[in-house]
Write a protein that holds these residues in place. Structure first.
Motif, PDB file in Angstrom:
ATOM      1  N   GLY A 138      -9.949  12.410 -13.150  1.00  0.00           N
ATOM      2  CA  GLY A 138      -9.380  13.697 -13.526  1.00  0.00           C
ATOM      3  C   GLY A 138      -9.203  14.661 -12.384  1.00  0.00           C
ATOM      4  N   SER A 139      -9.646  14.327 -11.209  1.00  0.00           N
ATOM      5  CA  SER A 139      -9.414  15.182 -10.045  1.00  0.00           C
ATOM      6  C   SER A 139      -8.915  14.302  -8.914  1.00  0.00           C
ATOM      7  CB  SER A 139     -10.703  15.887  -9.613  1.00  0.00           C
ATOM      8  OG  SER A 139     -11.697  14.945  -9.286  1.00  0.00           O
ATOM      9  N   SER A 140      -8.045  14.849  -8.080  1.00  0.00           N
ATOM     10  CA  SER A 140      -7.447  14.044  -7.014  1.00  0.00           C
ATOM     11  C   SER A 140      -8.516  13.563  -6.042  1.00  0.00           C
ATOM     12  CB  SER A 140      -6.398  14.874  -6.265  1.00  0.00           C
ATOM     13  OG  SER A 140      -5.347  15.212  -7.129  1.00  0.00           O
ATOM     14  N   LYS A 141      -8.632  12.266  -5.923  1.00  0.00           N
ATOM     15  CA  LYS A 141      -9.598  11.682  -5.002  1.00  0.00           C
ATOM     16  C   LYS A 141      -8.931  10.551  -4.238  1.00  0.00           C
ATOM     17  CE  LYS A 141     -13.793  12.654  -7.687  1.00  0.00           C
ATOM     18  NZ  LYS A 141     -14.970  12.055  -8.328  1.00  0.00           N
ATOM     19  N   ARG A 142      -9.406  10.312  -3.057  1.00  0.00           N
ATOM     20  CA  ARG A 142      -8.885   9.194  -2.271  1.00  0.00           C
ATOM     21  C   ARG A 142      -9.317   7.888  -2.943  1.00  0.00           C
ATOM     22  NH1 ARG A 142      -6.979   8.732   2.821  1.00  0.00           N
ATOM     23  NH2 ARG A 142      -7.430  10.934   3.183  1.00  0.00           N
ATOM     24  N   PRO A 143      -8.367   6.988  -3.187  1.00  0.00           N
ATOM     25  CA  PRO A 143      -8.714   5.726  -3.834  1.00  0.00           C
ATOM     26  C   PRO A 143      -9.755   4.954  -3.042  1.00  0.00           C
ATOM     27  CG  PRO A 143      -6.341   6.043  -3.756  1.00  0.00           C
ATOM     28  CD  PRO A 143      -6.957   7.093  -2.897  1.00  0.00           C
ATOM     29  N   ARG A 144     -10.514   4.124  -3.765  1.00  0.00           N
ATOM     30  CA  ARG A 144     -11.552   3.334  -3.118  1.00  0.00           C
ATOM     31  C   ARG A 144     -10.941   2.325  -2.153  1.00  0.00           C
ATOM     32  NH1 ARG A 144     -13.002   2.782  -8.497  1.00  0.00           N
ATOM     33  NH2 ARG A 144     -12.347   0.609  -8.427  1.00  0.00           N
ATOM     34  N   LYS A 145     -11.638   2.077  -1.060  1.00  0.00           N
ATOM     35  CA  LYS A 145     -11.171   1.070  -0.116  1.00  0.00           C
ATOM     36  C   LYS A 145     -11.437  -0.316  -0.681  1.00  0.00           C
ATOM     37  CE  LYS A 145     -11.501   3.694   4.175  1.00  0.00           C
ATOM     38  NZ  LYS A 145     -12.016   3.717   5.550  1.00  0.00           N
ATOM     39  N   ARG A 146     -10.508  -1.204  -0.447  1.00  0.00           N
ATOM     40  CA  ARG A 146     -10.636  -2.570  -0.928  1.00  0.00           C
ATOM     41  C   ARG A 146     -10.585  -3.536   0.240  1.00  0.00           C
ATOM     42  NH1 ARG A 146      -8.421  -2.247  -6.598  1.00  0.00           N
ATOM     43  NH2 ARG A 146      -8.759  -0.070  -7.111  1.00  0.00           N
ATOM     44  N   LYS A 147     -11.022  -4.771  -0.010  1.00  0.00           N
ATOM     45  CA  LYS A 147     -11.026  -5.776   1.045  1.00  0.00           C
ATOM     46  C   LYS A 147      -9.636  -6.343   1.295  1.00  0.00           C
ATOM     47  CE  LYS A 147     -15.834  -7.159   0.337  1.00  0.00           C
ATOM     48  NZ  LYS A 147     -16.757  -8.268  -0.001  1.00  0.00           N
ATOM     49  N   ASN A 148      -8.776  -6.314   0.267  1.00  0.00           N
ATOM     50  CA  ASN A 148      -7.427  -6.841   0.395  1.00  0.00           C
ATOM     51  C   ASN A 148      -6.643  -5.978   1.387  1.00  0.00           C
ATOM     52  OD1 ASN A 148      -4.596  -7.279  -0.035  1.00  0.00           O
ATOM     53  ND2 ASN A 148      -5.112  -8.305  -1.961  1.00  0.00           N
ATOM     54  N   ASN A 149      -6.245  -6.557   2.536  1.00  0.00           N
ATOM     55  CA  ASN A 149      -5.572  -5.781   3.574  1.00  0.00           C
ATOM     56  C   ASN A 149      -4.228  -5.228   3.118  1.00  0.00           C
ATOM     57  OD1 ASN A 149      -7.638  -6.130   5.416  1.00  0.00           O
ATOM     58  ND2 ASN A 149      -6.769  -8.017   6.255  1.00  0.00           N
ATOM     59  N   ASN A 150      -3.446  -6.047   2.400  1.00  0.00           N
ATOM     60  CA  ASN A 150      -2.150  -5.584   1.918  1.00  0.00           C
ATOM     61  C   ASN A 150      -2.318  -4.440   0.917  1.00  0.00           C
ATOM     62  OD1 ASN A 150      -0.745  -7.433   3.463  1.00  0.00           O
ATOM     63  ND2 ASN A 150      -0.742  -8.989   1.853  1.00  0.00           N
ATOM     64  N   LEU A 151      -3.291  -4.578   0.045  1.00  0.00           N
ATOM     65  CA  LEU A 151      -3.545  -3.528  -0.936  1.00  0.00           C
ATOM     66  C   LEU A 151      -4.024  -2.264  -0.242  1.00  0.00           C
ATOM     67  CD1 LEU A 151      -3.782  -2.518  -3.819  1.00  0.00           C
ATOM     68  CD2 LEU A 151      -6.048  -3.577  -3.956  1.00  0.00           C
ATOM     69  N   GLN A 152      -4.893  -2.420   0.761  1.00  0.00           N
ATOM     70  CA  GLN A 152      -5.388  -1.253   1.484  1.00  0.00           C
ATOM     71  C   GLN A 152      -4.250  -0.550   2.225  1.00  0.00           C
ATOM     72  OE1 GLN A 152      -8.409   0.150   1.266  1.00  0.00           O
ATOM     73  NE2 GLN A 152      -7.411   1.778   2.412  1.00  0.00           N
ATOM     74  N   LYS A 153      -3.332  -1.328   2.795  1.00  0.00           N
ATOM     75  CA  LYS A 153      -2.177  -0.742   3.476  1.00  0.00           C
ATOM     76  C   LYS A 153      -1.335   0.056   2.482  1.00  0.00           C
ATOM     77  CE  LYS A 153       0.021  -3.415   6.301  1.00  0.00           C
ATOM     78  NZ  LYS A 153       0.944  -4.482   6.815  1.00  0.00           N
ATOM     79  N   ARG A 154      -1.187  -0.485   1.273  1.00  0.00           N
ATOM     80  CA  ARG A 154      -0.403   0.189   0.234  1.00  0.00           C
ATOM     81  C   ARG A 154      -1.077   1.483  -0.195  1.00  0.00           C
ATOM     82  NH1 ARG A 154      -0.123  -3.786  -4.036  1.00  0.00           N
ATOM     83  NH2 ARG A 154       0.857  -4.938  -2.338  1.00  0.00           N
ATOM     84  N   ILE A 155      -2.391   1.433  -0.373  1.00  0.00           N
ATOM     85  CA  ILE A 155      -3.134   2.625  -0.781  1.00  0.00           C
ATOM     86  C   ILE A 155      -3.075   3.692   0.301  1.00  0.00           C
ATOM     87  CG2 ILE A 155      -5.447   3.514  -1.267  1.00  0.00           C
ATOM     88  CD1 ILE A 155      -6.037   0.894  -2.704  1.00  0.00           C
TER      89      ILE A 155
END
Length: 316
Positions: A138-155
């Protein structure tokens, strides 16, 4: 406006305050006369402003039409506004580099979804999307970091773009403290994609009935379509096509009836979409969504638009 005020003598008397406001109002009037709405982009009735315009919001004492021709007035009166030059080359390149692969994306609702059923639409829409969850609590937060490099690049790309977009929107009074970047999506259209069924992104809520601004910003949810390539357009219920140049965004009221335009070019067309919901006290109006389980993979987010082709019924 701030830069103009800082260059003028600070007023000490009521008359000096009045003179200052009049000076700023005259400067605004001159600016709008010298920078009319670019007709090659939108046509006469939509407000189009450069993202770095020196006058994001009219000041008290400005002519009434100064507000009507501001982005805030454009959304509140006409339903949308276009801001040019929001995304620079670095942000666009990062977004294009972080694009999901076609097989990672979910089919996006297309034409006649509510007449022929969702499966028909998914198969023939020529559209796909991939959501990036920007907020879960409900409040703007930085998404959690993930191990998937492509997903992390997208985030990372999505986070940096949303930060830039929000800075611009706040400057123009289009979003405020109550607006939440709920979901952000990558959108892809392939050759032959027909126009979508008309829909609105958010369902009915009394926030949309508000006439006055809330703490200086729009009082209801808004959607933002970002053009990563030239040729991006949005179609309105009356048949008007709104062009969105590369690097520009169109900001529109969350209950505006619209549809993704047809796409018949050889190359794919990529855009991004941000849904800014509102959470105010105990009330909230967020974009409706559903979870879909990809075979052998995780559950992904799918936006459920509000149809106007079936008595405002909800898609299955």
């Amino acid at each position: 406006t701030v830069s103009v005020m800082s260059s003028l003598p600070q007023p000490q008397t009521p008359q000096q305050w009045y003179d200052l406001k009049r000076t700023i109002a005259d400067a605004e009037e001159a600016f709008y006369e010298e920078h009319p709405t670019p007709q090659e982009y939108l046509g006469p009735r939509f407000v189009t402003v450069d993202a770095d315009s020196p006058f994001p919001l009219p000041v008290q004492g400005a002519p009434p039409r100064a507000w009507e021709r501001s982005p805030q007035g454009g959304v509140h009166t006409d339903g949308l506004t276009v801001l040019l030059g929001v995304l620079n080359e670095k942000l666009i390149d990062a977004a294009m580099a972080a694009r999901p692969k076609p097989e990672e994306m979910d089919a996006l609702f297309g034409y006649d979804l509510w007449r022929h059923g969702s499966e028909f639409s998914r198969k023939h829409s020529g559209r796909s999307s991939k959501a990036v969850e920007m907020c879960r609590s409900g409040s703007s937060k930085r998404p959690r970091k993930r191990k998937n490099n492509n997903l992390q690049k997208r985030i990372t790309a999505a986070t940096n773009i949303e930060k830039r977009v929000r800075t611009v929107l706040e400057r123009f009074g289009l979003v405020g403290n109550d607006h939440v970047a709920d979901v952000m999506s990558f959108l892809r259209s392939v050759k032959g994609a027909p126009r979508q069924s008309f829909h609105s992104d958010f369902k009915k809520h009394r926030f949309f009935d508000r006439v006055y601004m809330h703490e200086g910003s729009l009082p209801y949810p808004v959607s933002v379509l970002l053009a990563l390539q030239d040729g991006s357009t949005l179609t309105l219920k009356d048949g008007t096509t709104v062009s969105v140049p590369r690097g520009a965004v169109v900001v529109f009221k969350g209950n505006l009836i619209h549809a993704g335009s047809e796409w018949y070019h050889e190359h794919d067309n990529w855009r991004m979409h941000i849904y800014y919901g509102v959470r105010r006290g105990d009330e909230k109006c967020m974009v409706p969504r559903a979870g879909t389980k990809r075979e052998g993979g995780p559950t992904t987010t799918v936006i459920e638009p509000r149809s106007v082709d079936a008595d405002f019924g909800w898609c299955a």
